[in-house]
Design a protein around this motif. Sequence first.
Motif, PDB file in Angstrom:
ATOM      1  N   ALA A  37       0.832  -1.209   0.000  1.00 39.63           N
ATOM      2  CA  ALA A  37       0.000   0.000   0.000  1.00 39.63           C
ATOM      3  C   ALA A  37       0.866   1.260   0.000  1.00 39.63           C
ATOM      4  O   ALA A  37       0.486   2.288  -0.554  1.00 39.63           O
ATOM      5  N   ALA A  85      -7.880  -3.319  -2.421  1.00 40.16           N
ATOM      6  CA  ALA A  85      -7.228  -3.299  -1.101  1.00 40.16           C
ATOM      7  C   ALA A  85      -6.306  -2.079  -1.010  1.00 40.16           C
ATOM      8  O   ALA A  85      -6.280  -1.372  -0.003  1.00 40.16           O
ATOM      9  N   GLN A  86      -5.558  -1.841  -2.078  1.00 35.39           N
ATOM     10  CA  GLN A  86      -4.636  -0.698  -2.051  1.00 35.39           C
ATOM     11  C   GLN A  86      -5.384   0.627  -2.114  1.00 35.39           C
ATOM     12  O   GLN A  86      -4.993   1.603  -1.483  1.00 35.39           O
ATOM     13  N   GLU A  91      -9.229  -7.709  -6.060  1.00 36.82           N
ATOM     14  CA  GLU A  91      -9.007  -7.657  -4.614  1.00 36.82           C
ATOM     15  C   GLU A  91      -7.765  -6.817  -4.309  1.00 36.82           C
ATOM     16  O   GLU A  91      -7.768  -5.990  -3.391  1.00 36.82           O
ATOM     17  N   ALA A  92      -6.698  -7.024  -5.100  1.00 36.14           N
ATOM     18  CA  ALA A  92      -5.440  -6.306  -4.871  1.00 36.14           C
ATOM     19  C   ALA A  92      -5.610  -4.809  -5.121  1.00 36.14           C
ATOM     20  O   ALA A  92      -5.214  -3.972  -4.295  1.00 36.14           O
TER      21      ALA A  92
END
Lengths: 257, 434
Positions: free
Chosen positions: A81, A109-110, A105-106
């Motif tokens: 992140a 998420a970030q 998702e990645a």
Amino acid sequence: MSSDFLNIENLVVEVAGKPIINGLNLTMAPGEVHAIMGPNGSGKSTLSYALAGRNGYEVTGGSVTFLGRDLTQMSPDERAAAGVFLAFQYPIEIPGVATMTFLKEAINAQRRARGLDDLPTPQFMRLVREKAKALKVSDDMLKRPLNVGFSGGEKKRNEILQMALLEPRLGVLDETDSGLDIDALKVVAEGVNSLRAADRSFLVITHYQRLLDHIVPDFVHVMAGGRIVRSGDKSLALELEREGYAEFETGMGQSAA
Amino acid sequence: MNIHQNIDPNTTEAALAAAYAARRAALPGGVKLAEIRDEAMARFKTLGLPHRRIEAWHFTDLRRLLAEASALSGEAAAPQVADTGFADLKPARLVFAGGAFVAELSDIEGLGEGVEIAALSAGPLPEWALAQIAARRPAGDNAVFDLGLAMMSDGALIRVAAGCTPARPVEIISMSSGGGSVLRHVVEVGDGAKLRLAEHCSGEGAMTLTAMSIDLGDGARLDHVKVQDEGRSTAHLAPVVGLIGTRAVINSFTLTLGADLAREERHVRFDGDDGGGSISGAFLLSGKTHADTTLFIDHAKPGGQSREVFKGIVDDAARSVVQTSVVVAQHAQKTDARQGIHAMLLSDRAAHYSKPELEIYADDVQCAHGATVGELDENAMFYLMSRGISRTVAEAMLIEAFVFGAMDEIADDDLREAISAYALARLDQRQTHG
């Protein structure tokens, strides 16, 4: 010399109680491409895992400061992140996890970690299609479980696709050229070059000079025995190609995995 | 099989025998069934509860584990149908609470021609059901099955005539409370007929014993799924006996989630040429649950194809046991049987025991078995986290990816979706509370 971007000072990293990196110093400024070359076992991959925060790569000395933060105190997802991206030498196959689900998702998420909303699905799809096309990642690959059944070249292109989607500040490329034929190497190099920007830096770890014909570095460092033993500009890579690593392998005192 | 003489009944066995004596007169069925019950109870008394010295019960010492259970005493609470996950399929419903059929919660009309469906307690037992109850027992000694035979207070009778298919799937809902319940389901799918059957077991009863026998005629097909979501104090015992005809297909899948102690038994005999199917399941265990699934698959005739695939996670101090025994008879050439048992341990205190077995007497067969026990793959965890995905979400993704591989064993799309959604909701809960 120090930088607000990445500052590695006197870094010591142990794996299974054995020091693999022994007092490494490295400073990078935004927008720079640094290549790290060195013989097998010199600690190149260990450096990449230590930067990404892999379990079992224990920092027992020195410091790593990235954009003003102590990287060594952060979990792998926090580092991601914060803008660190590791392109794996051997990307992991994960059966049962769809590539698109993983990418979404990645990305989200970030975004969440940066206080942004999730990317709406249509926008996400467009973004992936656009970036995938440039890297010759087919729809078929995107439909498969993550890295499962991908060839070596496909796996590496998938790594660069992830980097293009996640837009890190620091891209660490761990032997991205290994196992690639010249065509695949060009696709990957173009992918990396298209991401070069004034606020983004790359640490390119490689055993051979070949990749550096395509991703031209600002600095080249030679690693041996867990330290950087020589630094120079891109001509150093050519010299190493000619002379080999023999000079650095003598009297190293220890080797590493 | 050895003969086990139970000379010294423990308190649970004595209580069960006493419960039978007290209830015998009130149990449903005619004279014939009463005889069957008496014989079964006599066998149960001789055998006693199975214990760890009996090979098939080595990992699940029922005699010891049931010692604390208050056998079948206590009052039933007012029934309330929980969300079983199958509502979207608009199934016909048979609801049992505390071991008794609840007509007002059930819905067994409009299933179309050739479909007979009733509660065992509803009236005189039909001839076909009585014949099946009399004839179908697991091979060898089976004290638990006998106990069910003796004590059954109700159950579902489902018969699909040759060539027919019910207009809707059928759902059997069992809710236990108080002392628990003993049910016996009887299923017959005639030649060329089809049935989709969903079972859901929940409640807080001390002991639920749900036995079932399944007869599939030639070319018949049964798609069966079961959700075992019992309360954390319940002992859930569920032996099933299946007799599969020529070219008939049985797909039976069990999702094991709850109970204090669970034992699923599947005795399936492929009794005609070219029979096939999948006897499989998934388990998500936590707390102190001990869940045992034991299969006896008998390929008696040539050309059979079967799959026995189990995948699950074991967390906290839970224990799982999966035993799959496949026997291929001497003349059962061209049999193709695939067993796979895969467990993931999520805690240091969790345990898993796999016992895949193959006994092959034919020489032209394809049989394989594999068993693995692992933990969350740290390399995969690091890969996901290195992309910014949190540990919790990465774990959930890997667990889902692992367990959901088993769902492919459910051939029917609607049933697979329902079971997957049920399992996913449980995993989400884990993530939220974890």
